[in-house]
Design a protein around this motif. Structure first.
Motif, PDB file in Angstrom:
ATOM      1  N   PRO A  66       2.744  -1.767 -14.978  1.00 23.76           N
ATOM      2  CA  PRO A  66       2.983  -2.118 -13.577  1.00 23.76           C
ATOM      3  C   PRO A  66       2.501  -1.062 -12.587  1.00 23.76           C
ATOM      4  N   GLU A  67       2.477   0.204 -13.012  1.00 24.14           N
ATOM      5  CA  GLU A  67       2.044   1.249 -12.086  1.00 24.14           C
ATOM      6  C   GLU A  67       0.589   1.069 -11.671  1.00 24.14           C
ATOM      7  N   LYS A  68      -0.230   0.470 -12.529  1.00 20.66           N
ATOM      8  CA  LYS A  68      -1.612   0.180 -12.150  1.00 20.66           C
ATOM      9  C   LYS A  68      -1.654  -0.822 -10.999  1.00 20.66           C
ATOM     10  N   VAL A  69      -0.752  -1.796 -11.032  1.00 22.01           N
ATOM     11  CA  VAL A  69      -0.690  -2.781  -9.956  1.00 22.01           C
ATOM     12  C   VAL A  69      -0.240  -2.120  -8.663  1.00 22.01           C
ATOM     13  N   VAL A  70       0.769  -1.247  -8.756  1.00 25.19           N
ATOM     14  CA  VAL A  70       1.277  -0.565  -7.559  1.00 25.19           C
ATOM     15  C   VAL A  70       0.206   0.329  -6.951  1.00 25.19           C
ATOM     16  N   ARG A  71      -0.535   1.055  -7.800  1.00 24.94           N
ATOM     17  CA  ARG A  71      -1.608   1.915  -7.277  1.00 24.94           C
ATOM     18  C   ARG A  71      -2.682   1.085  -6.587  1.00 24.94           C
ATOM     19  N   GLU A  72      -3.036  -0.049  -7.180  1.00 24.91           N
ATOM     20  CA  GLU A  72      -4.045  -0.924  -6.576  1.00 24.91           C
ATOM     21  C   GLU A  72      -3.536  -1.498  -5.255  1.00 24.91           C
ATOM     22  N   LEU A  73      -2.249  -1.825  -5.203  1.00 24.57           N
ATOM     23  CA  LEU A  73      -1.663  -2.297  -3.943  1.00 24.57           C
ATOM     24  C   LEU A  73      -1.796  -1.244  -2.856  1.00 24.57           C
ATOM     25  N   SER A  74      -1.546   0.009  -3.221  1.00 23.33           N
ATOM     26  CA  SER A  74      -1.618   1.102  -2.261  1.00 23.33           C
ATOM     27  C   SER A  74      -3.043   1.288  -1.747  1.00 23.33           C
ATOM     28  N   VAL A  75      -4.001   1.200  -2.666  1.00 25.69           N
ATOM     29  CA  VAL A  75      -5.407   1.335  -2.265  1.00 25.69           C
ATOM     30  C   VAL A  75      -5.814   0.172  -1.361  1.00 25.69           C
ATOM     31  N   ALA A  76      -5.447  -1.051  -1.761  1.00 30.27           N
ATOM     32  CA  ALA A  76      -5.822  -2.237  -0.988  1.00 30.27           C
ATOM     33  C   ALA A  76      -5.170  -2.243   0.387  1.00 30.27           C
ATOM     34  N   GLN A  77      -3.972  -1.672   0.479  1.00 33.37           N
ATOM     35  CA  GLN A  77      -3.258  -1.645   1.751  1.00 33.37           C
ATOM     36  C   GLN A  77      -4.027  -0.864   2.807  1.00 33.37           C
ATOM     37  N   ASN A  78      -4.782   0.139   2.356  1.00 33.02           N
ATOM     38  CA  ASN A  78      -5.518   0.987   3.297  1.00 33.02           C
ATOM     39  C   ASN A  78      -6.900   0.445   3.647  1.00 33.02           C
ATOM     40  N   ARG A  79      -7.292  -0.645   2.962  1.00 36.08           N
ATOM     41  CA  ARG A  79      -8.566  -1.269   3.313  1.00 36.08           C
ATOM     42  C   ARG A  79      -8.380  -2.156   4.531  1.00 36.08           C
ATOM     43  N   ARG A  80      -9.428  -2.310   5.315  1.00 39.73           N
ATOM     44  CA  ARG A  80      -9.391  -3.211   6.461  1.00 39.73           C
ATOM     45  C   ARG A  80      -9.456  -4.652   5.959  1.00 39.73           C
ATOM     46  N   SER A  81      -8.558  -5.509   6.419  1.00 37.03           N
ATOM     47  CA  SER A  81      -8.561  -6.905   6.003  1.00 37.03           C
ATOM     48  C   SER A  81      -9.792  -7.625   6.541  1.00 37.03           C
ATOM     49  N   ALA A  82     -10.335  -8.536   5.748  1.00 43.28           N
ATOM     50  CA  ALA A  82     -11.455  -9.364   6.198  1.00 43.28           C
ATOM     51  C   ALA A  82     -10.981 -10.256   7.341  1.00 43.28           C
ATOM     52  N   PRO A  83     -11.891 -10.666   8.238  1.00 44.39           N
ATOM     53  CA  PRO A  83     -11.479 -11.463   9.401  1.00 44.39           C
ATOM     54  C   PRO A  83     -10.756 -12.750   9.038  1.00 44.39           C
ATOM     55  N   ASP A  84     -11.079 -13.350   7.875  1.00 40.22           N
ATOM     56  CA  ASP A  84     -10.480 -14.633   7.504  1.00 40.22           C
ATOM     57  C   ASP A  84      -9.215 -14.457   6.664  1.00 40.22           C
ATOM     58  N   GLN A  85      -8.739 -13.221   6.492  1.00 43.61           N
ATOM     59  CA  GLN A  85      -7.551 -12.962   5.687  1.00 43.61           C
ATOM     60  C   GLN A  85      -6.425 -12.431   6.564  1.00 43.61           C
ATOM     61  N   PRO A  86      -5.169 -12.792   6.226  1.00 43.29           N
ATOM     62  CA  PRO A  86      -4.041 -12.250   7.000  1.00 43.29           C
ATOM     63  C   PRO A  86      -3.914 -10.747   6.796  1.00 43.29           C
ATOM     64  N   VAL A  87      -3.334 -10.084   7.779  1.00 38.71           N
ATOM     65  CA  VAL A  87      -3.113  -8.647   7.671  1.00 38.71           C
ATOM     66  C   VAL A  87      -2.156  -8.389   6.511  1.00 38.71           C
ATOM     67  N   ALA A  88      -2.483  -7.394   5.691  1.00 36.76           N
ATOM     68  CA  ALA A  88      -1.689  -7.121   4.495  1.00 36.76           C
ATOM     69  C   ALA A  88      -0.278  -6.677   4.880  1.00 36.76           C
ATOM     70  N   LEU A  89       0.709  -7.152   4.113  1.00 38.27           N
ATOM     71  CA  LEU A  89       2.065  -6.638   4.255  1.00 38.27           C
ATOM     72  C   LEU A  89       2.083  -5.171   3.860  1.00 38.27           C
ATOM     73  N   GLN A  90       2.769  -4.366   4.623  1.00 37.49           N
ATOM     74  CA  GLN A  90       2.842  -2.942   4.328  1.00 37.49           C
ATOM     75  C   GLN A  90       3.971  -2.660   3.336  1.00 37.49           C
ATOM     76  N   MET A  91       3.687  -1.815   2.355  1.00 39.53           N
ATOM     77  CA  MET A  91       4.738  -1.377   1.435  1.00 39.53           C
ATOM     78  C   MET A  91       5.569  -0.296   2.114  1.00 39.53           C
ATOM     79  N   GLU A  92       6.879  -0.507   2.147  1.00 42.80           N
ATOM     80  CA  GLU A  92       7.761   0.460   2.791  1.00 42.80           C
ATOM     81  C   GLU A  92       8.433   1.394   1.789  1.00 42.80           C
ATOM     82  N   ARG A  93       8.643   0.903   0.557  1.00 45.95           N
ATOM     83  CA  ARG A  93       9.304   1.742  -0.449  1.00 45.95           C
ATOM     84  C   ARG A  93       8.912   1.276  -1.842  1.00 45.95           C
ATOM     85  N   VAL A  94       8.674   2.231  -2.735  1.00 43.54           N
ATOM     86  CA  VAL A  94       8.358   1.927  -4.134  1.00 43.54           C
ATOM     87  C   VAL A  94       9.244   2.804  -5.008  1.00 43.54           C
ATOM     88  N   SER A  95       9.884   2.201  -5.998  1.00 40.37           N
ATOM     89  CA  SER A  95      10.638   2.981  -6.979  1.00 40.37           C
ATOM     90  C   SER A  95      10.183   2.579  -8.372  1.00 40.37           C
TER      91      SER A  95
END
Length: 314
Positions: A66-95
Motif C-alpha cells: 500500500p505504501e507504493k500507492v500512497v507515494r504515487e498519490l503524493s506525487v500525483a497530488q503535486n502534478r497540475r490537473s489536466a483541463p478536463d479532469q477535476p482538481v485532485a483531492l488533497q491528502m490531509e493526513r496519512v498514517s
C-alpha cells in the motif's frame, strides 16, 4: 459479467458523493501507475449492494504494498490537473501500520480511506493481533468477518466494476442476514461480537442461524471481554462514526458489553439522549464535525482525566 461490471460502475458513479468518487478515481489511478491490482472492499461494497443511502469510509485491498500507492498519490497530488479532469483531492493526513501493511489516508472534506495489502491471517491466541502474510484477493476476502463484508469490486482498468463474491455475500444481504465465514470467527477476533451487533442494529439485519449460535456462545463465555486496547479504541471510534451512537451504546449497556470496550465508562454516565439532540443541530452549523460532537456526548458526564484518556484511546 458485463452486467455486474456495468451495475457497479453505475452504482459508484451515482451513489457515492463526488468527493468519495474522486478519491476512488485518484487511488485507482495511483495503483494502476504502480502496476498493482486494486479493489474496493468491505462496507462500501456491502452498502452499494444493499442500497444504503450513506457510504461512510472507503476500504481498498491491493495486491502489493500500500505504501507504493500512497507515494504515487503524493506525487500525483503535486502534478497540475489536466483541463478536463477535476482538481485532485488533497491528502490531509496519512498514517501507516507496517505490521498490518495498511495505510489510512484522510483527504480534504473528511473523506477517509484505508488501503490494505491483500492478506491471509493466523491467530496465535484469541484477541491478539493476527500474523499476516501476502495473499491473492480471493484468499483475502475469505478471511474477513462476515460474508456481506467479503465482497470486492475490481478497480483495474481492464475489469473495473467486476464484482467478486466468493462467499455469496450478496445472497445474505438480500436475506438481510450477517453470516460469519467459519466457526472460530468470533473467538479468534472477539471484536467481531461488537461489530456484528452494531451492524445488525444499523442495517436492520439479523445474525444468520449458525452465526446466532456462535454469538450466544460468545455471550455466555464472555468472549467479547478478550479484545485488546487497540481493538477497543477502534470499536469505540466506529461507534462514534455511526449516525446514532447513543442507540448502539444503549444496546451494549443493556447487554452488559460496555466493559469490553472500556471498563471505566459507567453506563449511567453516558448521555444517550444528547447524541440525537446535538446531531440534529449539526447540519445547520458550517464546519461541524459529527465525530467530535459524538465524542463530546460520550464524555460529557466524565471528568477531565477520563476525557483525556478516552481521547488518546479513541
Amino acid at each position: 459479467m458485463r452486467s455486474f461490471m456495468s451495475d457497479y460502475n453505475f452504482l459508484m458513479e451515482t451513489r457515492l458523493s463526488p468527493e468519495h468518487f474522486q478519491a476512488i478515481t485518484q487511488i485507482s489511478r495511483a495503483a494502476s501507475a504502480q502496476g498493482l491490482n486494486l479493489y474496493l472492499v468491505g462496507g462500501a461494497v456491502r452498502d452499494l449492494t444493499y442500497g444504503q443511502q450513506t457510504i461512510r469510509d472507503l476500504d481498498f485491498a491491493v495486491e502489493g504494498n500500500p505504501e507504493k500507492v500512497v507515494r504515487e498519490l503524493s506525487v500525483a497530488q503535486n502534478r497540475r490537473s489536466a483541463p478536463d479532469q477535476p482538481v485532485a483531492l488533497q491528502m490531509e493526513r496519512v498514517s501507516i501500520d507496517r505490521r498490518m501493511n495498511s495505510a489510512e489516508v484522510v483527504f480534504a472534506n473528511s473523506v477517509r480511506a484505508e488501503i490494505a495489502m491483500c492478506r491471509s491471517e493466523s491467530y496465535s491466541k484469541p484477541g491478539k493481533r493476527p500474523d499476516v502474510s501476502p495473499a491473492p484477493i480471493f484468499e483475502d476476502l475469505r478471511r474477513r468477518d462476515f460474508s456481506a463484508n467479503a465482497m470486492a469490486v475490481s478497480l483495474h482498468p481492464n475489469s473495473r466494476g467486476l464484482l467478486l463474491d466468493p462467499t455469496n455475500g450478496a445472497a445474505d444481504i438480500e436475506k438481510r442476514e450477517l453470516r460469519v465465514l467459519h466457526s472460530r470467527s468470533l473467538s479468534e477476533d472477539p471484536s467481531r461480537v461488537f461489530r456484528l451487533l452494531r451492524l445488525c442494529a444499523r442495517l436492520g439485519f439479523k445474525p444468520e442461524e449458525r452465526t446466532k449460535g456462535f454469538l450466544d456462545n460468545a455471550m455466555e463465555y464472555r468472549t467479547w471481554a478478550r479484545i485488546n486496547p487497540d481493538q477497543q479504541g477502534r470499536e469505540l471510534q466506529a461507534i462514534l462514526y455511526e449516525d446514532d451512537p447513543g442507540k448502539i451504546l444503549k444496546l451494549f449497556a443493556a447487554q452488559g458489553l460496555l466493559a469490553g470496550l472500556d471498563k471505566k465508562i459507567p453506563a449511567r454516565k453516558i448521555a444517550y439522549d444528547l447524541f440525537k439532540k446535538i446531531n440534529s443541530l449539526a447540519p445547520s452549523v458550517p464546519g461541524s464535525d459529527s465525530f467530535l460532537l459524538n465524542f463530546y456526548c460520550l464524555v460529557a458526564k466524565l471528568g477531565g482525566g477520563q476525557r483525556a484518556r478516552l481521547a488518546k484511546k479513541i
